[in-house]
Design a protein around this motif. Sequence first.
Motif, short mmCIF file in Angstrom:
data_model
loop_
_atom_site.label_atom_id
_atom_site.label_comp_id
_atom_site.label_asym_id
_atom_site.label_seq_id
_atom_site.Cartn_x
_atom_site.Cartn_y
_atom_site.Cartn_z
N VAL A 73 1.01 -1.61 0.67
CA VAL A 73 0.38 -0.10 -0.09
C VAL A 73 0.30 1.64 -0.25
O VAL A 73 1.38 1.21 0.71
N MET A 74 0.20 2.51 -0.77
CA MET A 74 1.54 3.16 -1.15
C MET A 74 1.83 4.48 -0.10
O MET A 74 0.67 5.48 -0.06
N SER A 75 2.26 4.44 0.97
CA SER A 75 2.26 4.90 2.27
C SER A 75 3.25 5.82 2.72
O SER A 75 4.49 5.36 1.50
N ASP A 76 3.13 7.08 3.09
CA ASP A 76 4.22 7.53 3.12
C ASP A 76 5.43 7.13 3.83
O ASP A 76 6.37 6.65 3.48
N GLU A 77 5.34 6.05 4.69
CA GLU A 77 5.95 5.19 5.41
C GLU A 77 6.40 4.03 5.00
O GLU A 77 7.61 3.71 4.77
N ALA A 78 5.83 3.37 4.41
CA ALA A 78 5.60 2.20 3.47
C ALA A 78 6.77 2.78 2.38
O ALA A 78 7.47 2.03 1.69
N TRP A 79 6.11 4.09 1.60
CA TRP A 79 7.76 4.56 0.67
C TRP A 79 9.01 4.67 1.01
O TRP A 79 9.86 3.79 0.60
N PHE A 80 9.47 5.24 2.49
CA PHE A 80 10.35 5.23 3.32
C PHE A 80 10.78 3.94 3.82
O PHE A 80 12.03 3.94 2.74
N VAL A 81 10.17 2.84 4.12
CA VAL A 81 10.82 2.02 4.28
C VAL A 81 11.52 1.27 3.06
O VAL A 81 12.65 0.81 3.05
N VAL A 82 11.25 1.32 2.37
CA VAL A 82 11.13 0.63 0.80
C VAL A 82 12.50 1.09 0.16
O VAL A 82 13.47 0.41 -0.47
N ARG A 83 12.77 2.51 0.24
CA ARG A 83 12.80 3.83 -0.32
C ARG A 83 14.19 3.61 -0.46
O ARG A 83 15.31 3.11 -0.06
N ASN A 84 14.90 3.61 1.64
CA ASN A 84 15.58 3.42 2.60
C ASN A 84 16.56 2.25 2.50
O ASN A 84 17.02 2.14 3.33
N THR A 85 15.45 1.50 1.77
CA THR A 85 16.25 -0.74 2.22
C THR A 85 17.32 -0.88 1.57
O THR A 85 18.22 0.20 0.39
N PRO A 86 18.74 -1.29 2.69
CA PRO A 86 20.37 -1.21 1.62
C PRO A 86 19.99 -2.00 0.46
O PRO A 86 19.50 -2.97 0.11
N GLY A 87 20.34 -1.34 -0.71
CA GLY A 87 20.42 -2.43 -1.84
C GLY A 87 19.06 -1.42 -2.75
O GLY A 87 19.75 -2.03 -4.04
N VAL A 88 18.41 -0.90 -2.36
CA VAL A 88 17.58 -0.12 -3.67
C VAL A 88 18.03 1.18 -3.51
O VAL A 88 18.67 1.81 -2.85
N THR A 89 17.78 1.46 -5.34
CA THR A 89 18.62 2.32 -5.25
C THR A 89 17.25 3.41 -5.98
O THR A 89 17.13 4.81 -6.30
N GLY A 90 15.40 2.55 -6.34
CA GLY A 90 14.76 3.36 -5.99
C GLY A 90 13.25 2.69 -6.91
O GLY A 90 13.53 1.51 -6.49
N PHE A 91 12.28 3.34 -7.08
CA PHE A 91 11.69 2.46 -7.86
C PHE A 91 11.13 3.04 -9.58
O PHE A 91 11.80 3.85 -9.78
N VAL A 92 10.85 2.36 -10.25
CA VAL A 92 10.84 1.92 -11.00
C VAL A 92 9.12 2.80 -11.38
O VAL A 92 8.70 2.48 -10.70
N GLY A 93 9.77 4.38 -12.16
CA GLY A 93 8.69 5.34 -12.57
C GLY A 93 7.88 5.95 -11.67
O GLY A 93 6.97 6.72 -11.49
N SER A 94 9.36 6.51 -10.52
CA SER A 94 8.75 7.47 -9.72
C SER A 94 10.00 8.43 -10.44
O SER A 94 11.25 8.60 -11.19
#
Length: 184
Positions: A73-94
Motif C-alpha cells: 500500500v503506497m503510504s508515506d511510511e511504507a514508501w520510506f521503508v522500501v526506498r531506504n532499504t540497503p541495495g534499493v536504488t529507487g522505484f521504477v516509475g518515480s
Amino acid sequence: MDSIEKQWYVLHTYSGYENKVKANLESRIETMNMTDYIFRVVVPENEVTTVKDGEEKTVIENDFPGYALVEMVMSDEAWFVVRNTPGVTGFVGSHGGGSKPTPLLPEEVDNLMSRMGISARREEKIEIAEGETVKIVAGPFAGMEGVVTSADDEKQLLNVTVEVFGRETPTEMSYDDVDKVETF
C-alpha cells in the motif's frame, strides 16, 4: 497521493543483489511493523536446465537483473521503508523529487507471476453470497461497487450488477477481481 489499495511496484536494485534486497526488505517489514502496508517481495526468476559436457544442470536464472517486485500500500511510511532499504536504488516509475511511483498494471503483474508459477491474487478464499455488495478491484469496472446477483463457488465466478451511467449493467467476473464491502 497515498493509495489505500495494495498494488505491485518495481524496485530498482544493485544488479546481483536482488535476493539480498528481498531478504533485507522482508526483515525490515517485520522489525518496523509494516506488515499491514508491505505484503510480498518477489524476485522474478525461472529454473533453467542446461547441458554442459553431457551433464544436465538446473540453475535459477534472474529474469530481470537489477529489479525486484513489491506488493504494498503506497503510504508515506511504507514508501520510506522500501526506498531506504540497503541495495534499493529507487522505484521504477518515480520521477524523482519525492514523487510516488506508478504501480504495475494488473495484466503486467498477472503475466509476470504466471511465468513464475505464483498467484498474483489473494491466497485466502472469500465467501460471497447473493445480494452482497462487493468492490471491484480489477478489470474495466475497477474502483466501482456492485451487487452480487449470483455466485458459482465451483468455477469461482460471480454475476455482479454495476451501475454505469445511471443504468444497471450485469457483468461476470472472477472472485479474484472483487473484495467484500464490510458493512457495520
